[in-house]
Design a protein around this motif. Structure first.
Motif, PDB file in Angstrom:
ATOM      1  N   ILE A  35     -13.454   9.853   3.194  1.00 27.01           N
ATOM      2  CA  ILE A  35     -14.807   9.396   2.275  1.00 27.01           C
ATOM      3  C   ILE A  35     -16.014  10.056   2.785  1.00 27.01           C
ATOM      4  N   SER A  36     -16.193  10.579   4.002  1.00 28.34           N
ATOM      5  CA  SER A  36     -17.370  11.264   4.821  1.00 28.34           C
ATOM      6  C   SER A  36     -17.027  11.747   5.780  1.00 28.34           C
ATOM      7  N   GLU A  38      -0.604   4.189  -1.208  1.00 28.83           N
ATOM      8  CA  GLU A  38      -1.673   5.417  -1.180  1.00 28.83           C
ATOM      9  C   GLU A  38      -2.132   5.909  -0.110  1.00 28.83           C
ATOM     10  N   ASP A  74       0.721  -1.201  -0.175  1.00 25.49           N
ATOM     11  CA  ASP A  74       0.061   0.067   0.038  1.00 25.49           C
ATOM     12  C   ASP A  74       0.967   1.229  -0.059  1.00 25.49           C
ATOM     13  N   PRO A 126      -4.139   7.867   2.848  1.00 25.16           N
ATOM     14  CA  PRO A 126      -5.547   7.696   3.163  1.00 25.16           C
ATOM     15  C   PRO A 126      -6.370   8.719   2.881  1.00 25.16           C
ATOM     16  N   GLU A 127      -7.623   8.383   2.337  1.00 22.49           N
ATOM     17  CA  GLU A 127      -8.533   9.326   1.659  1.00 22.49           C
ATOM     18  C   GLU A 127      -9.894   9.355   2.482  1.00 22.49           C
ATOM     19  N   PHE A 169     -12.589   7.031   6.660  1.00 19.03           N
ATOM     20  CA  PHE A 169     -11.459   6.977   5.669  1.00 19.03           C
ATOM     21  C   PHE A 169     -11.561   5.849   4.742  1.00 19.03           C
ATOM     22  N   ASN A 170     -10.805   5.690   3.654  1.00 15.26           N
ATOM     23  CA  ASN A 170     -10.875   4.592   2.935  1.00 15.26           C
ATOM     24  C   ASN A 170     -10.159   3.392   3.412  1.00 15.26           C
ATOM     25  N   GLU A 171      -9.303   3.775   4.508  1.00 13.32           N
ATOM     26  CA  GLU A 171      -8.400   2.539   5.060  1.00 13.32           C
ATOM     27  C   GLU A 171      -8.072   3.010   6.364  1.00 13.32           C
ATOM     28  N   ASP A 223      -1.935   5.981   7.772  1.00 12.32           N
ATOM     29  CA  ASP A 223      -2.553   4.587   7.796  1.00 12.32           C
ATOM     30  C   ASP A 223      -1.691   3.654   8.468  1.00 12.32           C
ATOM     31  N   LYS A 242     -11.563   2.389  10.495  1.00  7.83           N
ATOM     32  CA  LYS A 242     -11.516   3.398   9.441  1.00  7.83           C
ATOM     33  C   LYS A 242     -12.217   4.647   9.683  1.00  7.83           C
ATOM     34  N   LYS A 243     -12.749   4.598  11.171  1.00  8.61           N
ATOM     35  CA  LYS A 243     -13.669   5.570  11.618  1.00  8.61           C
ATOM     36  C   LYS A 243     -12.604   6.492  12.580  1.00  8.61           C
TER      37      LYS A 243
END
Length: 160
Positions: free
Chosen positions: A35-36, A30, A28, A32-33, A56-58, A109, A83-84
């Motif tokens: 998401i909401s 990437e 990995d 972390p992105e 997040f996405n991870e 991450d 992820k929260k």
């Protein structure tokens, strides 16, 4: 036989799962992105005990989360559940101040990938978000001998 059964049962009960990344697969690389976010950024009339939840996405490294998050003029707690990421007030959000949540690039991450860019979230306990205020102290560097000002800046109280 009964003792073996009890011993085996004891082993299963006392064993615990370790939270972390699953081994194997591709590396990995990437960041972390986000998401909401709940409540959404620039929300007004939030409750004094409202929790701010970011997904997040991870999975997020909990140690980095505690280092990366700053909330100006408020005492807060940070919890990470996979992820929260949950930010809550210790005593209730102070209605005298804008709720300014800063999440620095230190947030990582489990593979050590940092955020691509810092995040800022703004909330208000009133019915509007003031857009005419700048909080902080104006600082400058002044050369007394030559009467030259080198820099003006705004110190918001964050240490990055």
């Amino acid at each position: 036989m009964k003792q073996f059964y009890h011993f085996t049962l004891l082993i299963f009960i006392s064993a615990c799962a370790v939270q972390g990344p699953i081994s194997g697969g591709s590396v990995d690389l990437e960041a972390p992105e986000l998401i909401s976010v709940y409540p959404v950024n620039f929300s007004t009339q939030i409750a004094p005990n409202e929790k701010i939840t970011l997904i997040f996405n991870e999975q997020i490294d909990p140690i980095s989360a505690h280092e990366a998050i700053r909330v100006a003029n408020h005492d807060f707690d940070v919890k990470v559940k996979g992820k929260k990421l949950i930010i809550s007030s210790k005593k209730g959000w102070n209605p005298d101040f804008l709720l300014d949540v800063y999440i620095g690039r230190v947030l990582k991450d489990y593979q050590g990938n940092s955020l691509d860019k810092p995040l800022n979230l703004f909330y208000s306990l009133s019915d509007y978000i003031p857009s005419y205020e700048i909080n902080g102290d104006i600082i400058n560097i002044f050369d007394v001998r030559n009467s030259i000002r080198y820099e003006y800046g705004l110190n918001s109280g964050y240490n990055y």
